[in-house]
Motif scaffolding. Structure first.
Motif, PDB file in Angstrom:
ATOM      1  N   LEU A   4       0.798  -1.232   0.000  1.00 59.00           N
ATOM      2  CA  LEU A   4       0.000   0.000   0.000  1.00 59.00           C
ATOM      3  C   LEU A   4       0.834   1.287   0.000  1.00 59.00           C
ATOM      4  CD1 LEU A   4      -2.943  -0.971   2.392  1.00 59.00           C
ATOM      5  CD2 LEU A   4      -2.981  -0.782  -0.100  1.00 59.00           C
ATOM      6  N   PRO A   5       1.937   1.377   0.755  1.00 60.53           N
ATOM      7  CA  PRO A   5       2.707   2.630   0.730  1.00 60.53           C
ATOM      8  C   PRO A   5       3.191   3.029  -0.660  1.00 60.53           C
ATOM      9  CG  PRO A   5       3.383   1.280   2.590  1.00 60.53           C
ATOM     10  CD  PRO A   5       2.467   0.438   1.758  1.00 60.53           C
ATOM     11  N   TYR A   6       3.379   2.046  -1.534  1.00 60.04           N
ATOM     12  CA  TYR A   6       3.842   2.359  -2.889  1.00 60.04           C
ATOM     13  C   TYR A   6       2.848   3.254  -3.628  1.00 60.04           C
ATOM     14  CZ  TYR A   6       4.631   1.748  -7.881  1.00 60.04           C
ATOM     15  OH  TYR A   6       4.798   1.977  -9.220  1.00 60.04           O
ATOM     16  N   LEU A   7       1.562   3.079  -3.346  1.00 57.81           N
ATOM     17  CA  LEU A   7       0.538   3.850  -4.048  1.00 57.81           C
ATOM     18  C   LEU A   7       0.685   5.347  -3.801  1.00 57.81           C
ATOM     19  CD1 LEU A   7      -2.569   1.565  -3.381  1.00 57.81           C
ATOM     20  CD2 LEU A   7      -1.116   1.640  -5.412  1.00 57.81           C
ATOM     21  N   TYR A   8       1.253   5.708  -2.650  1.00 56.72           N
ATOM     22  CA  TYR A   8       1.456   7.127  -2.339  1.00 56.72           C
ATOM     23  C   TYR A   8       2.462   7.758  -3.303  1.00 56.72           C
ATOM     24  CZ  TYR A   8       2.852  11.334   0.191  1.00 56.72           C
ATOM     25  OH  TYR A   8       3.139  12.629   0.530  1.00 56.72           O
ATOM     26  N   PHE A   9       3.448   6.981  -3.713  1.00 62.08           N
ATOM     27  CA  PHE A   9       4.509   7.497  -4.578  1.00 62.08           C
ATOM     28  C   PHE A   9       4.198   7.307  -6.060  1.00 62.08           C
ATOM     29  CE2 PHE A   9       6.464   6.243  -0.556  1.00 62.08           C
ATOM     30  CZ  PHE A   9       7.116   7.422  -0.198  1.00 62.08           C
ATOM     31  N   MET A  10       3.120   6.611  -6.361  1.00 61.52           N
ATOM     32  CA  MET A  10       2.769   6.352  -7.760  1.00 61.52           C
ATOM     33  C   MET A  10       2.183   7.618  -8.386  1.00 61.52           C
ATOM     34  SD  MET A  10       0.454   3.234  -9.223  1.00 61.52           S
ATOM     35  CE  MET A  10       0.360   2.890 -10.972  1.00 61.52           C
ATOM     36  N   PRO A  11       2.751   8.112  -9.483  1.00 59.52           N
ATOM     37  CA  PRO A  11       2.279   9.372 -10.066  1.00 59.52           C
ATOM     38  C   PRO A  11       0.977   9.198 -10.842  1.00 59.52           C
ATOM     39  CG  PRO A  11       3.994   8.436 -11.441  1.00 59.52           C
ATOM     40  CD  PRO A  11       3.883   7.542 -10.236  1.00 59.52           C
ATOM     41  N   GLU A  12       0.269  10.312 -11.017  1.00 56.81           N
ATOM     42  CA  GLU A  12      -0.882  10.298 -11.915  1.00 56.81           C
ATOM     43  C   GLU A  12      -0.358  10.172 -13.339  1.00 56.81           C
ATOM     44  OE1 GLU A  12      -3.874   9.475 -12.912  1.00 56.81           O
ATOM     45  OE2 GLU A  12      -4.576  10.515 -11.125  1.00 56.81           O
ATOM     46  N   THR A  13      -1.157   9.628 -14.232  1.00 53.80           N
ATOM     47  CA  THR A  13      -0.669   9.411 -15.590  1.00 53.80           C
ATOM     48  C   THR A  13      -0.710  10.715 -16.388  1.00 53.80           C
ATOM     49  OG1 THR A  13      -2.839   8.865 -16.515  1.00 53.80           O
ATOM     50  CG2 THR A  13      -1.582   7.075 -15.510  1.00 53.80           C
ATOM     51  N   PRO A  14       0.270  10.919 -17.272  1.00 55.01           N
ATOM     52  CA  PRO A  14       0.267  12.128 -18.106  1.00 55.01           C
ATOM     53  C   PRO A  14      -1.000  12.261 -18.950  1.00 55.01           C
ATOM     54  CG  PRO A  14       2.403  11.032 -18.217  1.00 55.01           C
ATOM     55  CD  PRO A  14       1.484  10.109 -17.486  1.00 55.01           C
ATOM     56  N   LEU A  15      -1.506  11.138 -19.449  1.00 55.33           N
ATOM     57  CA  LEU A  15      -2.704  11.193 -20.286  1.00 55.33           C
ATOM     58  C   LEU A  15      -3.918  11.690 -19.503  1.00 55.33           C
ATOM     59  CD1 LEU A  15      -2.326   7.917 -22.371  1.00 55.33           C
ATOM     60  CD2 LEU A  15      -2.129  10.262 -23.186  1.00 55.33           C
ATOM     61  N   TYR A  16      -4.003  11.291 -18.242  1.00 54.06           N
ATOM     62  CA  TYR A  16      -5.120  11.756 -17.415  1.00 54.06           C
ATOM     63  C   TYR A  16      -5.010  13.261 -17.184  1.00 54.06           C
ATOM     64  CZ  TYR A  16      -8.110  12.463 -13.358  1.00 54.06           C
ATOM     65  OH  TYR A  16      -9.067  12.939 -12.492  1.00 54.06           O
ATOM     66  N   LEU A  17      -3.806  13.730 -16.855  1.00 54.14           N
ATOM     67  CA  LEU A  17      -3.605  15.162 -16.620  1.00 54.14           C
ATOM     68  C   LEU A  17      -3.899  15.965 -17.882  1.00 54.14           C
ATOM     69  CD1 LEU A  17      -0.319  15.050 -14.505  1.00 54.14           C
ATOM     70  CD2 LEU A  17      -2.655  15.400 -13.675  1.00 54.14           C
ATOM     71  N   TYR A  18      -3.505  15.410 -19.024  1.00 54.57           N
ATOM     72  CA  TYR A  18      -3.780  16.095 -20.282  1.00 54.57           C
ATOM     73  C   TYR A  18      -5.279  16.130 -20.566  1.00 54.57           C
ATOM     74  CZ  TYR A  18      -4.581  16.517 -25.268  1.00 54.57           C
ATOM     75  OH  TYR A  18      -5.084  16.875 -26.482  1.00 54.57           O
ATOM     76  N   GLU A  31       3.261  19.373 -16.964  1.00 57.75           N
ATOM     77  CA  GLU A  31       4.634  19.798 -17.250  1.00 57.75           C
ATOM     78  C   GLU A  31       5.592  19.340 -16.157  1.00 57.75           C
ATOM     79  OE1 GLU A  31       7.146  23.898 -18.210  1.00 57.75           O
ATOM     80  OE2 GLU A  31       4.957  23.939 -18.018  1.00 57.75           O
ATOM     81  N   VAL A  32       5.159  19.450 -14.897  1.00 55.41           N
ATOM     82  CA  VAL A  32       5.997  19.003 -13.776  1.00 55.41           C
ATOM     83  C   VAL A  32       6.258  17.499 -13.866  1.00 55.41           C
ATOM     84  CG1 VAL A  32       6.082  18.707 -11.272  1.00 55.41           C
ATOM     85  CG2 VAL A  32       5.261  20.860 -12.243  1.00 55.41           C
ATOM     86  N   LEU A  33       5.211  16.747 -14.163  1.00 50.37           N
ATOM     87  CA  LEU A  33       5.348  15.293 -14.244  1.00 50.37           C
ATOM     88  C   LEU A  33       6.245  14.886 -15.405  1.00 50.37           C
ATOM     89  CD1 LEU A  33       4.597  12.451 -13.329  1.00 50.37           C
ATOM     90  CD2 LEU A  33       2.524  12.614 -14.727  1.00 50.37           C
ATOM     91  N   LEU A  34       6.069  15.518 -16.561  1.00 50.14           N
ATOM     92  CA  LEU A  34       6.896  15.183 -17.718  1.00 50.14           C
ATOM     93  C   LEU A  34       8.362  15.526 -17.470  1.00 50.14           C
ATOM     94  CD1 LEU A  34       4.608  16.294 -20.693  1.00 50.14           C
ATOM     95  CD2 LEU A  34       5.110  13.971 -19.933  1.00 50.14           C
ATOM     96  N   ARG A  35       8.592  16.635 -16.766  1.00 50.98           N
ATOM     97  CA  ARG A  35       9.974  16.991 -16.432  1.00 50.98           C
ATOM     98  C   ARG A  35      10.589  15.948 -15.492  1.00 50.98           C
ATOM     99  NH1 ARG A  35       9.124  21.870 -15.112  1.00 50.98           N
ATOM    100  NH2 ARG A  35       9.785  22.844 -17.050  1.00 50.98           N
ATOM    101  N   ARG A  36       9.775  15.469 -14.568  1.00 50.55           N
ATOM    102  CA  ARG A  36      10.243  14.425 -13.647  1.00 50.55           C
ATOM    103  C   ARG A  36      10.555  13.125 -14.399  1.00 50.55           C
ATOM    104  NH1 ARG A  36       6.267  11.905  -9.014  1.00 50.55           N
ATOM    105  NH2 ARG A  36       7.480  10.029  -8.552  1.00 50.55           N
TER     106      ARG A  36
END
Length: 311
Positions: free
Chosen positions: A53-67, A76-81
């Motif tokens: 379960l702790p891994y889910l905290y560090f799992m990023p949102e998907t770029p496609l969803y943000l778009y 932009e922050v996620l893509l830079r990361r």
């Protein structure tokens, strides 16, 4: 998870996850063998899942969803990361990102000009296409899981240790997942591989009642081959179905697909315990016919190999 990778790697990522599922089967079998008591088994599983379960905290949102949600600052922050993790410089990332946003803005303006003329027709056609695809994938999910548990239920009659039976089944499933992942990146694509695997499954399910009357070993081998084929079929469907829908409705479509899949899983033990052994073969024939119907309907779906999971 498929949205976190590119179109070139979706089949690999999806099938790695499914192979990991078979590893989970082996781990659960080990827990069951060591604990014996079902309550201890539940605690062992709960603790094991809790560690993840702790891994889910560090799992990023998907770029496609943000778009899709037009959260461009977060995108932009996620893509830079992601670029930093892949050792790409901002010089490589930023011009492409700005060009991408510029193209999207132009497309949006273009669509706004058209929407006054074709809005009603476009919405109707879009809804009709989505409904047709939803109906097909729901039947697809229902049928594939029905076949999976139909075959698995038949394997339960094998007179061997249940622990060994599960381990053998896990190995067969893993081989099916790996085979399908290799085939779906060829010219066969998602749809072609799905049709082949489902066709093999339908043939196995149809043959099993005939073989079981005359040759027990032959029936077991056909059952195992059927499990191999249906495992490959399911693995393809879990990649193929999400790729059929745009990001804005993908989660809802996938949710319906999973719901109907589990309905197929639920109905198998109900049918098999309600039907007498004399008529049990009929359920196999009906399942194989249903598989053929799904196979034909699948031909109406588009191929999604190398298709990006975007809007």
């Amino acid at each position: 998870m498929l949205e976190l990778t590119s179109a070139a790697h979706t089949s690999l990522v999806g099938n790695v996850a499914l192979v990991a599922f078979t590893i989970g089967e082996a781990i659960i079998t080990l827990f069951a063998y060591l604990t014996v008591d079902w309550q201890m088994l539940k605690w062992a599983k709960a603790i094991f899942i809790g560690l993840i379960l702790p891994y889910l905290y560090f799992m990023p949102e998907t770029p496609l969803y943000l778009y899709a949600k037009r959260q461009y600052a977060e995108l932009e922050v996620l893509l830079r990361r992601i670029a930093n993790q892949n050792r790409r410089t901002e010089v490589e990332l930023y011009p492409s990102y700005q060009e991408f946003l510029g193209n999207q803005s132009i497309a949006q303006v273009h669509n706004e000009r058209k929407i006054s003329f074709l809005k009603q027709l476009r919405q109707l056609l879009s809804q009709r296409t989505s409904i047709i695809k939803l109906l097909i994938i729901n039947l697809l999910g229902f049928t594939t899981y029905l076949l999976y548990y139909e075959i698995s239920y038949g394997l339960e009659v094998i007179n061997i240790s249940p622990y060994l039976g599960i381990l053998i089944g896990a190995v067969v499933e893993a081989v099916g997942y790996i085979s399908s992942s290799l085939l779906m990146v060829t010219k066969l694509g998602r749809k072609g591989t799905f049709v082949i695997m489902l066709g093999l499954t339908a043939a196995c399910v149809f043959i099993i009642p005939f073989i079981s009357k005359h040759n027990a070993l032959g029936a077991v081998l056909i059952d195992q081959f059927g499990k191999y084929a249906i495992s490959g079929t399911i693995s393809i469907s879990w990649i193929f179905v999400p790729e059929l829908f745009q990001t804005s409705i993908r989660s809802s479509a996938n949710g319906l697909f999973i719901t109907f899949s589990h309905l197929g899983a639920i109905i198998v033990p109900v049918i098999n315990t309600s039907v007498s052994d004399e008529y049990l073969s009929i359920t196999y024939y009906m399942s194989s016919v249903l598989a053929v119907i799904v196979l034909v309907l699948t031909m109406l779906l588009p191929e999604t190999r190398n298709k990006t999971m975007d809007d």
